[in-house]
Design an enzyme around this catalytic site. Structure first.
Site, PDB file in Angstrom:
ATOM      1  CB  CYS A 138      17.432  86.841  31.437  1.00  0.00           C
ATOM      2  SG  CYS A 138      15.913  85.907  31.618  1.00  0.00           S
ATOM      3  CB  CYS A 164       1.638  80.527  32.420  1.00  0.00           C
ATOM      4  SG  CYS A 164       2.122  80.487  34.149  1.00  0.00           S
ATOM      5  CB  CYS A 222       4.534  80.922  29.389  1.00  0.00           C
ATOM      6  SG  CYS A 222       6.288  80.636  29.635  1.00  0.00           S
ATOM      7  N   GLY A 246      11.550  78.115  33.214  1.00  0.00           N
ATOM      8  CA  GLY A 246      11.304  77.414  34.477  1.00  0.00           C
ATOM      9  C   GLY A 246      10.755  78.291  35.577  1.00  0.00           C
ATOM     10  CD  GLU A 247       7.947  79.596  39.891  1.00  0.00           C
ATOM     11  OE1 GLU A 247       7.356  80.362  39.114  1.00  0.00           O
ATOM     12  OE2 GLU A 247       8.558  80.013  40.900  1.00  0.00           O
ATOM     13  CB  SER A 305      10.592  86.367  37.932  1.00  0.00           C
ATOM     14  OG  SER A 305       9.284  86.456  37.433  1.00  0.00           O
ATOM     15  CB  SER A 349       4.475  86.169  36.980  1.00  0.00           C
ATOM     16  OG  SER A 349       5.817  86.332  36.601  1.00  0.00           O
ATOM     17  CG  LEU A 350      -1.013  89.833  40.186  1.00  0.00           C
ATOM     18  CD1 LEU A 350      -0.807  88.976  41.422  1.00  0.00           C
ATOM     19  CD2 LEU A 350      -1.323  91.268  40.611  1.00  0.00           C
ATOM     20  CG  HIS A 351       0.922  87.465  34.271  1.00  0.00           C
ATOM     21  ND1 HIS A 351       1.740  88.570  34.108  1.00  0.00           N
ATOM     22  CD2 HIS A 351       1.762  86.399  34.274  1.00  0.00           C
ATOM     23  CE1 HIS A 351       2.987  88.175  34.007  1.00  0.00           C
ATOM     24  NE2 HIS A 351       3.040  86.872  34.107  1.00  0.00           N
ATOM     25  CB  CYS A 363      12.883  87.124  30.082  1.00  0.00           C
ATOM     26  SG  CYS A 363      14.419  87.962  30.346  1.00  0.00           S
TER      27      CYS A 363
HETATM   28  N1  SAH Z   1       8.423  81.165  36.087  1.00  0.00           N
HETATM   29  C1  SAH Z   1       8.737  82.472  36.502  1.00  0.00           C
HETATM   30  C2  SAH Z   1       9.940  83.055  35.803  1.00  0.00           C
HETATM   31  C3  SAH Z   1      10.071  82.767  34.333  1.00  0.00           C
HETATM   32  S1  SAH Z   1       8.835  83.492  33.295  1.00  0.00           S
HETATM   33  C4  SAH Z   1       7.548  83.386  36.362  1.00  0.00           C
HETATM   34  O1  SAH Z   1       6.541  82.963  35.782  1.00  0.00           O
HETATM   35  O2  SAH Z   1       7.600  84.487  36.885  1.00  0.00           O
HETATM   36  C5  SAH Z   1       9.444  85.165  33.229  1.00  0.00           C
HETATM   37  C6  SAH Z   1       8.416  86.180  32.814  1.00  0.00           C
HETATM   38  O3  SAH Z   1       8.098  86.076  31.424  1.00  0.00           O
HETATM   39  C7  SAH Z   1       7.101  86.029  33.566  1.00  0.00           C
HETATM   40  O4  SAH Z   1       6.613  87.247  34.058  1.00  0.00           O
HETATM   41  C8  SAH Z   1       6.236  85.474  32.491  1.00  0.00           C
HETATM   42  O5  SAH Z   1       4.922  85.663  32.811  1.00  0.00           O
HETATM   43  C9  SAH Z   1       6.730  86.220  31.265  1.00  0.00           C
HETATM   44  N2  SAH Z   1       6.227  85.679  30.009  1.00  0.00           N
HETATM   45  C10 SAH Z   1       6.016  84.393  29.678  1.00  0.00           C
HETATM   46  N3  SAH Z   1       5.472  84.297  28.447  1.00  0.00           N
HETATM   47  C11 SAH Z   1       5.325  85.545  27.975  1.00  0.00           C
HETATM   48  C12 SAH Z   1       4.797  86.103  26.757  1.00  0.00           C
HETATM   49  N4  SAH Z   1       4.320  85.343  25.801  1.00  0.00           N
HETATM   50  N5  SAH Z   1       4.800  87.454  26.621  1.00  0.00           N
HETATM   51  C13 SAH Z   1       5.284  88.246  27.600  1.00  0.00           C
HETATM   52  N6  SAH Z   1       5.793  87.782  28.762  1.00  0.00           N
HETATM   53  C14 SAH Z   1       5.819  86.447  28.959  1.00  0.00           C
HETATM   54 FE1  SF4 Z   2       4.394  80.167  33.876  1.00  0.00          FE
HETATM   55 FE2  SF4 Z   2       6.838  81.176  34.395  1.00  0.00          FE
HETATM   56 FE3  SF4 Z   2       6.477  78.527  33.957  1.00  0.00          FE
HETATM   57 FE4  SF4 Z   2       6.202  80.235  31.937  1.00  0.00          FE
HETATM   58  S1  SF4 Z   2       8.083  79.838  33.063  1.00  0.00           S
HETATM   59  S2  SF4 Z   2       4.838  78.491  32.438  1.00  0.00           S
HETATM   60  S3  SF4 Z   2       5.335  82.023  32.965  1.00  0.00           S
HETATM   61  S4  SF4 Z   2       5.652  79.699  35.647  1.00  0.00           S
END
Ligand code: SAH
Ligand code: SF4
Length: 377
Positions: A117, A128, A131, A182-183, A214, A237-239, A356
């Site tokens: 990863c 988010c 996160c 990061g995104e 992702s 990442s829908l959520h 991750c």
């Molecule tokens: N920025 C991208 C990739 C990095 S985050 C994205 O958001 O997809 C990778 C994954 O970890 C995403 O699905 C994110 O939503 C998840 N993630 C972040 N914080 C989390 C948490 N506290 N518990 C479970 N998954 C988490």
């Molecule tokens: Fe949102 Fe992915 Fe950035 Fe975390 S790393 S703030 S889940 S976009």
């Protein structure tokens, strides 16, 4: 915007770009191919080991390029499943790269599956609400060399740990997921250039279909990626299965609501002919209702997507709660009853997701040599 170190990273070059620089400096262009034969198949740590190159070229390379890449400050084994490499960048920023050694539930029986990863930014601007990576905002993008170097370091460590597999290099891993800090699509050009090195025969020669990017849903970049003739997989990442729920936890939804995200995902799936993954963190009383499960099922069916449920991992200081196992089961059962293929990464997933998705808090603590496992564990 990437940090500019004194010497560029050799891992940010391609045979063409290095060939051009060599030619400018009066060296034969074809030497670039020889350099690359050392760089990825052998993970050369300096120009000095490139014994088939003339001495003046070796010193030119040493003077002009950084070979060491990111500096591994420490390895932390969070459990038998994940191993985190804490890495310092040239400007002192810290990132983590994670090796995940177990299968994800439902994906296969082979216990030796290994996934890497990688991170693409220092921090994240997308904020988010669940996160850790986004908590303190975005600091900077990683350069091409810094993204690639994470993989070089993983290979170097594995070379030492298991010399018998060293010849296989990166190919001995099953998957690479771009799910670290990061995104990824907000650092689009550097990410794609780095993945080119991952994929190219002159680089790691790692199959594009074994790489998953992702994204939190950066619609214009999903559409751009759909236009590229590359085979990388996409996870979204829908959520949240409605704008209302998604907006509560993902600010990006205000800019790119589901009416834009779903059609973009559809275009990607159609042009690439591969199944998308929808990631869905389960957070109690936010998105774990049966109504959300039904709406998520409708989206997944429309996109022919696989759903990956991730019970929320606690992040210190954040108010969210991981739903009980009963509620998690109820959610996944509803999805399956509606004909959706869904995995629930529960037992080992706890660590995997912490690895991750929750990098920033852990890395700060780790610098103080705190060997504690992820906050959620
Ligand atoms: N920025 C991208 C990739 C990095 S985050 C994205 O958001 O997809 C990778 C994954 O970890 C995403 O699905 C994110 O939503 C998840 N993630 C972040 N914080 C989390 C948490 N506290 N518990 C479970 N998954 C988490
Ligand atoms: Fe949102 Fe992915 Fe950035 Fe975390 S790393 S703030 S889940 S976009």
């Amino acid at each position: 915007m990437a940090f500019k170190p004194e010497k560029p990273s050799i891992h940010g070059e391609t045979p063409d770009s290095l060939g051009a620089r060599l030619a400018e400096a009066g060296h034969p262009r074809y030497r670039a191919g020889q350099v690359f034969a050392w760089l990825y198949p052998k993970r050369a740590e300096s120009a000095e080991v490139m014994t088939n190159l003339p001495a003046n070229l070796r010193s030119w390379l040493t003077d002009n390029y950084d070979f060491s890449g990111t500096e591994v400050l420490g390895k932390k084994t969070a459990s038998d499943v994940t191993q985190k490499l804490l890495q310092r960048l040239r400007d002192g920023s810290l990132i983590e790269t994670v090796i995940i050694r177990a299968p994800m539930e439902g994906v296969g029986q082979d216990k030796s599956r290994r996934t890497i990863c990688i991170s693409t930014q220092v921090g994240c601007a997308y904020g988010c609400k669940f996160c850790a990576s986004g908590l303190e905002g975005w600091k900077r993008d990683l350069s091409v060399g810094e993204i690639v170097s994470q993989l070089v370091q993983v290979c170097r460590i594995e070379d030492q740990a298991d010399p018998a597999r060293a010849a296989e290099g990166l190919a001995s891993f099953d998957n690479i997921v771009v799910m670290g800090m990061g995104e990824p699509l907000a650092n689009y050009d550097n990410l794609l250039a780095a993945l080119k090195t991952v994929n190219a025969a002159w680089g790691f020669g790692f199959g594009a279909r074994r790489v998953t990017i992702s994204t939190s849903g950066v619609v214009p970049k999903i559409l751009k990626l759909a236009e590229e003739d590359l085979g990388f997989r996409l996870a979204i990442s829908l959520h949240g299965a409605t704008n209302e729920v998604r907006e509560q936890i993902m600010p990006v939804n205000r800019k790119y609501p589901l009416e834009q995200l779903i059609p973009a995902a559809k275009i990607f799936a159609r042009t690439h002919g591969r199944m998308l993954t929808l990631e869905f963190i389960l957070i109690e009383d936010i998105n774990d209702s049966l109504d959300q499960a039904r709406k998520l099922a409708a989206i997944a069916r429309e996109l022919h997507a696989h759903v990956n449920l991730i019970p929320y991992n606690t992040v210190q200081g954040l108010p969210w709660v991981r739903p009980s196992i009963t509620r998690q089961d109820r959610f996944v059962k509803e999805l399956r009853a509606l004909g959706v293929t869904a995995t629930l990464r529960r037992e080992k997933g706890h660590d995997i997701d912490a690895a991750c998705g929750q990098l920033r808090l852990q890395k700060e603590k780790a610098l103080g040599a705190d060997p504690s496992p992820p906050a959620a564990a």
